[in-house]
Design a protein around this motif. Structure first.
Motif, mmCIF file in Angstrom:
data_model
loop_
_atom_site.group_PDB
_atom_site.id
_atom_site.type_symbol
_atom_site.label_atom_id
_atom_site.label_comp_id
_atom_site.label_asym_id
_atom_site.label_seq_id
_atom_site.Cartn_x
_atom_site.Cartn_y
_atom_site.Cartn_z
ATOM 1 N N CYS A 188 0.846 -1.204 0.000
ATOM 2 C CA CYS A 188 0.000 0.000 0.000
ATOM 3 C C CYS A 188 0.875 1.244 0.000
ATOM 4 O O CYS A 188 1.719 1.420 0.874
ATOM 5 C CB CYS A 188 -0.915 -0.029 1.228
ATOM 6 N N GLU A 189 0.687 2.100 -0.998
ATOM 7 C CA GLU A 189 1.590 3.231 -1.166
ATOM 8 C C GLU A 189 1.374 4.309 -0.092
ATOM 9 O O GLU A 189 0.302 4.381 0.502
ATOM 10 C CB GLU A 189 1.408 3.830 -2.562
ATOM 11 N N LYS A 229 0.667 7.884 1.725
ATOM 12 C CA LYS A 229 -0.355 8.891 1.445
ATOM 13 C C LYS A 229 -0.269 9.997 2.486
ATOM 14 O O LYS A 229 0.418 9.854 3.497
ATOM 15 C CB LYS A 229 -1.737 8.244 1.473
ATOM 16 N N PHE A 269 -8.585 6.103 -20.697
ATOM 17 C CA PHE A 269 -9.813 6.558 -21.379
ATOM 18 C C PHE A 269 -9.513 7.263 -22.691
ATOM 19 O O PHE A 269 -10.334 7.302 -23.595
ATOM 20 C CB PHE A 269 -10.571 7.604 -20.554
ATOM 21 N N THR A 325 -4.132 -0.036 -16.760
ATOM 22 C CA THR A 325 -3.553 -0.703 -15.586
ATOM 23 C C THR A 325 -4.504 -1.779 -15.066
ATOM 24 O O THR A 325 -4.085 -2.689 -14.361
ATOM 25 C CB THR A 325 -3.258 0.313 -14.482
ATOM 26 N N ILE A 326 -5.773 -1.668 -15.421
ATOM 27 C CA ILE A 326 -6.735 -2.714 -15.040
ATOM 28 C C ILE A 326 -6.442 -3.974 -15.855
ATOM 29 O O ILE A 326 -6.424 -5.078 -15.334
ATOM 30 C CB ILE A 326 -8.180 -2.218 -15.259
ATOM 31 N N GLU A 357 -3.354 -5.516 -14.472
ATOM 32 C CA GLU A 357 -3.569 -6.227 -13.214
ATOM 33 C C GLU A 357 -4.290 -7.554 -13.442
ATOM 34 O O GLU A 357 -4.063 -8.519 -12.723
ATOM 35 C CB GLU A 357 -4.367 -5.364 -12.223
ATOM 36 N N GLY A 394 -1.353 4.744 -12.272
ATOM 37 C CA GLY A 394 -0.631 4.022 -11.228
ATOM 38 C C GLY A 394 -0.913 2.530 -11.309
ATOM 39 O O GLY A 394 -2.048 2.113 -11.471
ATOM 40 N N LEU A 395 0.154 1.723 -11.207
ATOM 41 C CA LEU A 395 -0.015 0.276 -11.287
ATOM 42 C C LEU A 395 -0.519 -0.267 -9.953
ATOM 43 O O LEU A 395 -0.096 0.183 -8.900
ATOM 44 C CB LEU A 395 1.331 -0.386 -11.585
ATOM 45 N N SER A 396 -1.401 -1.248 -10.024
ATOM 46 C CA SER A 396 -1.768 -1.971 -8.807
ATOM 47 C C SER A 396 -0.550 -2.749 -8.345
ATOM 48 O O SER A 396 0.166 -3.344 -9.154
ATOM 49 C CB SER A 396 -2.913 -2.935 -9.094
ATOM 50 N N THR A 397 -0.326 -2.775 -7.031
ATOM 51 C CA THR A 397 0.851 -3.493 -6.529
ATOM 52 C C THR A 397 0.679 -5.004 -6.685
ATOM 53 O O THR A 397 1.613 -5.757 -6.500
ATOM 54 C CB THR A 397 1.122 -3.152 -5.051
ATOM 55 N N GLY A 441 -6.939 2.626 1.753
ATOM 56 C CA GLY A 441 -5.821 2.816 0.832
ATOM 57 C C GLY A 441 -5.970 4.073 0.001
ATOM 58 O O GLY A 441 -5.054 4.487 -0.685
ATOM 59 N N THR A 465 -7.169 8.174 -0.037
ATOM 60 C CA THR A 465 -7.519 9.317 0.794
ATOM 61 C C THR A 465 -8.198 10.415 -0.024
ATOM 62 O O THR A 465 -8.352 11.532 0.431
ATOM 63 C CB THR A 465 -6.267 9.912 1.471
ATOM 64 N N MET A 476 -8.851 5.378 -7.034
ATOM 65 C CA MET A 476 -7.613 4.729 -7.434
ATOM 66 C C MET A 476 -7.854 3.288 -7.870
ATOM 67 O O MET A 476 -8.580 2.552 -7.207
ATOM 68 C CB MET A 476 -6.623 4.749 -6.264
ATOM 69 N N THR A 477 -7.216 2.924 -8.958
ATOM 70 C CA THR A 477 -7.349 1.545 -9.433
ATOM 71 C C THR A 477 -6.763 0.575 -8.407
ATOM 72 O O THR A 477 -7.165 -0.573 -8.325
ATOM 73 C CB THR A 477 -6.579 1.344 -10.759
ATOM 74 N N THR A 478 -5.806 1.084 -7.622
ATOM 75 C CA THR A 478 -5.092 0.202 -6.702
ATOM 76 C C THR A 478 -5.946 -0.261 -5.526
ATOM 77 O O THR A 478 -5.587 -1.183 -4.823
ATOM 78 C CB THR A 478 -3.855 0.929 -6.143
ATOM 79 N N THR A 479 -7.065 0.405 -5.293
ATOM 80 C CA THR A 479 -7.862 0.073 -4.110
ATOM 81 C C THR A 479 -9.236 -0.490 -4.464
ATOM 82 O O THR A 479 -10.059 -0.713 -3.583
ATOM 83 C CB THR A 479 -8.058 1.326 -3.230
ATOM 84 N N MET A 480 -9.463 -0.717 -5.763
ATOM 85 C CA MET A 480 -10.784 -1.176 -6.184
ATOM 86 C C MET A 480 -11.182 -2.509 -5.554
ATOM 87 O O MET A 480 -12.353 -2.754 -5.290
ATOM 88 C CB MET A 480 -10.827 -1.316 -7.703
#
Lengths: 340, 217
Positions: A96-97, A99, A268, A289-290, A293, A320-323, B103, B105, B154-158
């Motif tokens: 988790c990045e 913030k 988009f 990025t979806i 992932e 941003g890439l999903s981790t 994740g 904010t 964010m795509t990272t928290t979906m």
């Protein structure tokens, strides 16, 4: 074997020279590839690598060698700037990045302007700079991209963002003063990165979107201060890439006004059409990025082929890439570009 | 005889909200009260109408987030004046638990949706930003909520959104609680995949979806 080094290929692309094929990169910062898959394989992990030059350099090197991206990108977050400016940061975890935990000021009217040279000595700036120096020595053929959080997002990390957005209308004079201050700091930070070996700077400014600001305020604030920062970085002699988040529809006519050497967009946006409409733009992007992932290498490869065929100048993830993204999915992207 | 019709007070309130003018909204609210206009009507037909119009302008891309935030400030300023004069609290259309998933904010969008829910007659429990999935479920259970509304930019928290649906199912309370999702990277397809009941593209749409979900459209 290709005659161009990845560094030269990116620099030539940004200078609008002809190249053999597009570079495939991932800039760091908002668009970093510090995925769990890379970290568990190498053992160089976050959040530790946010804090120390040696660890940051190791992880950046791992990302480059594991993913096949043709660049080195640091740092791995968007909070270096806000931390130095005084906001409270939550540094996150492996997956988790970091913030902003709390912005320092409730209003643009209350921002206290501090001395920029002394701020450059604080926070993690010297660690990021140290990582850049090491990486430049270790990977002389790779472009080293220093990532910067854009002026609008940085200001919205210093001042409560809800209040900040309203004050763009209500307290214009103070809002402009804060953005001047933030921009001057960002330019100084970027110069530190360039002095430490950065080949290019990439600005990500996720608060500066058409959806949030609308066209009028995008022009008044985002274009003005992005250009101020870009011009300031150009003065240090390196090219600047800018990533624009969101659909971009509301602000499309403003995009050619940016002084950036390349414009990166979200998934988009149809980059092929954008290129047709504004042939002067050097485009970068925009692999979903979806899709990355989801991990289906075949689909990733097909979509990447389309981007190359559409002559997108620089191939890169769209956001941003999903981790949780896998190395295999990213490899499908980078290999496809290299085989093109 | 009233010198001014009730409707003209409603229009003054609505216009002041649309014009993002806090002071004028307060003045209009006081004027309405002095003239004997019912506080509930002034809120519904004046302030809420103004917010609905602001929402419309947002959909039409005349207004953007800063404008909408200022309209809501004006609306709240008027609400502060009118609320103490409410005879009885209007019947709530349901309870919604809202928050930004863990994740993330970014809460601008969520705040807009909350305001639209409130003006739409819902009781709203706002868990804020960076909320773990389990807290949505626990709060919804304790408050007997009708809807959980989840947002992320964010795509990272979906993935956390899917977790909420899963936790509801595991707790055997999925049937009673509807889940709606929204935010930048969310699509109707994604909403369907994780098993959510509703998706809204923006704040104005969110109220319509919520009303449909509670069978009150």
């Amino acid at each position: 074997m290709s005659s161009l080094s990845p560094k030269q290929r990116l620099l030539d692309t940004l200078a609008k020279k002809r190249v053999d094929r597009p570079p495939v990169i991932c800039t760091g910062g908002m668009m970093n590839a510090a995925i769990v898959d890379v970290m568990t394989r190498s053992g160089h992990t976050l959040p530790e690598a946010h804090f120390e030059a040696g660890r940051m350099a190791e992880l950046a090197g791992d990302i480059h060698s594991e993913t096949g991206f043709e660049n080195i990108g640091i740092p791995f977050c968007m909070t270096v700037e806000a931390e130095v400016l005084g906001s409270e940061i939550d540094f996150g975890t492996l997956a988790c990045e970091p913030k902003i935990a709390r912005e320092l000021f409730p209003s643009v009217k209350e921002v206290v302007f501090r001395n920029i040279p002394s701020m450059l000595q604080s926070g993690r700036i010297s660690e990021v700079a140290g990582a850049a120096e090491r990486l430049g020595r270790l990977h002389p053929d790779q472009p080293l991209i220093g990532s910067l959080t854009g002026p609008i997002s940085t200001a919205a990390s210093l001042v409560d963002p809800m209040q900040f957005l309203k004050e763009l209308r209500k307290e214009r004079e103070s809002a402009h003063r804060v953005l001047e201050y933030v921009s001057n700091f960002l330019i100084a930070f970027a110069h530190t990165l360039v002095d430490s070996g950065a080949t290019a700077i990439c600005i990500g400014d996720p608060t500066a979107t058409g959806e949030i600001l609308g066209p009028r305020m995008f022009d008044e604030y985002a274009v003005t201060y992005l250009n101020k920062v870009i011009d300031g970085i150009h003065a240090a002699g390196v090219p600047v890439l800018v990533h624009i988040c969101g659909e971009m529809k509301a602000v499309k006519p403003s995009i050619p006004l940016l002084h950036a050497d390349a414009i990166s967009t979200d998934a988009f946006v149809n980059l092929k059409l954008l290129k047709q409409e504004y042939p002067q733009l050097t485009t970068m992007g925009n692999l979903s990025t979806i899709l990355l992932e989801s991990g289906n290498p075949e689909k990733v490869s097909r979509r990447t082929e389309t981007l190359v065929r559409d002559r997108i100048d620089i191939i890169s993830p769209a956001c941003g890439l999903s981790t949780a993204t896998t190395i295999a999915a990213i490899r499908a992207m980078t290999d496809t570009v290299k085989e093109a | 005889m009233m010198l001014k019709s009730k409707e003209s007070f409603f229009i003054d309130l609505s216009d002041a909200v649309v014009d993002m003018d806090e002071e004028r909204t307060v003045t209009a609210a006081n004027a309405a009260l002095e003239a004997g206009v019912d506080a509930y009507d002034a809120i519904q037909q004046g302030l809420s109408d103004g917010m609905a119009r602001a929402g419309q302008l947002f959909e039409e891309e005349e207004y953007f987030i800063p404008e909408l935030l200022m309209c809501s400030d004006a609306m709240y300023a008027g609400l502060d004046v009118l609320k103490p004069h409410l005879k009885q609290v209007g019947e709530s259309r349901g309870t919604i638990v809202i928050g930004v998933i863990e994740g993330d904010t970014h809460d601008i969008g969520k705040n807009m949706v909350r305001i639209m829910f409130e003006t739409g007659g819902f009781k709203v429990i706002d868990l804020g930003r960076d909320v773990p999935p389990q807290r949505f479920v626990d709060t919804a259970r304790e408050s007997k909520a009708d809807i959980i509304a989840l947002s992320t930019l964010m795509t990272t928290t979906m993935d956390g959104m899917g977790t909420v649906v899963k936790l509801l199912s595991e707790g055997n309370i999925r049937d009673g609680i509807k889940v709606m999702v929204g935010g930048g990277p969310i699509s109707p397809g994604f909403a369907k995949r994780i098993g959510a009941d509703g998706y809204a593209v923006n704040a104005a749409e969110a109220v319509k979806v919520a009303l449909e979900l509670v069978g009150n459209a």
